[in-house]
Design a protein around this motif. Structure first.
Motif, PDB file in Angstrom:
ATOM      1  N   PHE A   1       0.857  -1.184   0.000  1.00 10.36           N
ATOM      2  CA  PHE A   1       0.000   0.000   0.000  1.00 10.36           C
ATOM      3  C   PHE A   1       0.892   1.232   0.000  1.00 10.36           C
ATOM      4  O   PHE A   1       1.702   1.436   0.907  1.00 10.36           O
ATOM      5  N   LEU A   2       0.744   2.056  -1.031  1.00  9.40           N
ATOM      6  CA  LEU A   2       1.690   3.145  -1.233  1.00  9.40           C
ATOM      7  C   LEU A   2       1.567   4.249  -0.185  1.00  9.40           C
ATOM      8  O   LEU A   2       2.568   4.853   0.208  1.00  9.40           O
ATOM      9  N   SER A   3       0.359   4.529   0.276  1.00 10.61           N
ATOM     10  CA  SER A   3       0.175   5.647   1.201  1.00 10.61           C
ATOM     11  C   SER A   3       0.772   5.372   2.580  1.00 10.61           C
ATOM     12  O   SER A   3       1.121   6.299   3.304  1.00 10.61           O
ATOM     13  N   THR A   4       0.894   4.108   2.929  1.00 11.37           N
ATOM     14  CA  THR A   4       1.413   3.734   4.243  1.00 11.37           C
ATOM     15  C   THR A   4       2.762   3.034   4.163  1.00 11.37           C
ATOM     16  O   THR A   4       3.383   2.785   5.204  1.00 11.37           O
ATOM     17  N   ALA A   5       3.189   2.685   2.945  1.00 11.24           N
ATOM     18  CA  ALA A   5       4.423   1.924   2.720  1.00 11.24           C
ATOM     19  C   ALA A   5       4.391   0.559   3.406  1.00 11.24           C
ATOM     20  O   ALA A   5       5.438  -0.042   3.668  1.00 11.24           O
ATOM     21  N   LYS A   6       3.189   0.068   3.674  1.00 12.34           N
ATOM     22  CA  LYS A   6       3.031  -1.227   4.333  1.00 12.34           C
ATOM     23  C   LYS A   6       3.089  -2.351   3.302  1.00 12.34           C
ATOM     24  O   LYS A   6       2.406  -2.309   2.282  1.00 12.34           O
ATOM     25  N   MET A   7       3.903  -3.374   3.598  1.00  9.19           N
ATOM     26  CA  MET A   7       4.030  -4.554   2.751  1.00  9.19           C
ATOM     27  C   MET A   7       3.353  -5.724   3.450  1.00  9.19           C
ATOM     28  O   MET A   7       3.755  -6.120   4.549  1.00  9.19           O
ATOM     29  N   HIS A   8       2.319  -6.274   2.823  1.00  4.67           N
ATOM     30  CA  HIS A   8       1.631  -7.431   3.369  1.00  4.67           C
ATOM     31  C   HIS A   8       2.143  -8.677   2.654  1.00  4.67           C
ATOM     32  O   HIS A   8       1.938  -8.851   1.454  1.00  4.67           O
ATOM     33  N   GLN A   9       2.806  -9.543   3.408  1.00  3.93           N
ATOM     34  CA  GLN A   9       3.370 -10.751   2.824  1.00  3.93           C
ATOM     35  C   GLN A   9       2.317 -11.864   2.763  1.00  3.93           C
ATOM     36  O   GLN A   9       1.506 -12.007   3.683  1.00  3.93           O
ATOM     37  N   PRO A  10       2.321 -12.650   1.690  1.00  4.99           N
ATOM     38  CA  PRO A  10       1.366 -13.758   1.602  1.00  4.99           C
ATOM     39  C   PRO A  10       1.570 -14.782   2.726  1.00  4.99           C
ATOM     40  O   PRO A  10       2.700 -15.196   2.982  1.00  4.99           O
TER      41      PRO A  10
END
Length: 218
Positions: free
Chosen positions: A156-165
């Motif tokens: 998610f670009l706005s939060t720089a959060k990376m959700h890993q599978p």
């Protein structure tokens, strides 16, 4: 939103045991590990592999590499698919008639879905085609069905959060704000798979009832 109950979905999700909310005010986003068990995930993977087709986008932008995954329109009459679909509606508190049919997506090595939003552009060329009857997408619920060898995160670009599978993990977010306007902070990137395959299922909810054929929800 109020008619479908989607305006109460965030509060409903927040009360689910074990769920986590992303620490941001930019969007309502929740993560729940182990929402689906491995056996259910594996069975859905089999269905996706059997019936995939090239993925599409609503408003083509000239970039042939923008979305390179494949998609499966899951059979909503299948008992397993129906059970999962009902669980997602129960989780959100949104009645069945406000949901799109479940879709599955498969990403092979090198495939991705570049930064995009799940809501439809009210000024887009295909707005009337996709939204004249059911309206805008209110919420997205996505479930990872497996863990590829490398890559495939959702960023998610706005939060720089990376959700890993993670097998069975659910990710939920609001596509529109409380005032009904599209939430641009939901811009996200299905990143390239580097090793193996990634499988997900996606459930979208609408402002108004989905144009189901009579008797389909019985």
């Amino acid at each position: 939103m109020a008619t479908s109950g989607a305006d109460r979905t965030a509060a409903r999700l927040a009360a689910v045991p074990g769920i986590r909310r992303a620490p941001t005010s930019k969007l309502e986003q929740y993560m729940l590990a182990g929402f689906l068990d491995p056996a259910t995930c594996a069975a859905l993977v089999e269905q996706i592999d059997r019936d995939v087709r090239p993925s599409t986008i609503a408003d083509p932008n000239g970039d042939e590499a923008f979305r390179t995954s494949t998609t499966c329109d899951l059979n909503h009459r299948d008992p397993l698919v129906s059970t999962v679909n009902t669980r997602l509606h129960d989780l959100t508190g949104i009645p069945l008639k406000y949901g799109e049919p479940l879709q599955g997506q498969r990403y092979d090595v090198g495939q991705q879905f570049k930064a995009h939003t799940d809501y439809f552009d009210p000024h887009g060329a295909d707005w009337e085609t996709y939204c004249a009857v059911p309206g805008q997408r209110s919420w997205t619920l996505m479930i990872y069905l497996n863990e590829p060898g490398a890559g495939g995160a959702t960023r998610f670009l706005s939060t720089a959060k990376m959700h890993q599978p993670e097998t069975g993990k659910l990710l939920a977010w609001n596509n529109v704000r409380a005032d009904g306007q599209p939430n641009a902070d939901t811009l996200h990137h299905g990143m390239k798979v580097r090793k193996g395959r990634k499988y997900i299922i996606t459930k979208w909810f609408r402002e108004r009832p989905w144009p189901w054929a009579e008797g389909e929800l019985g």
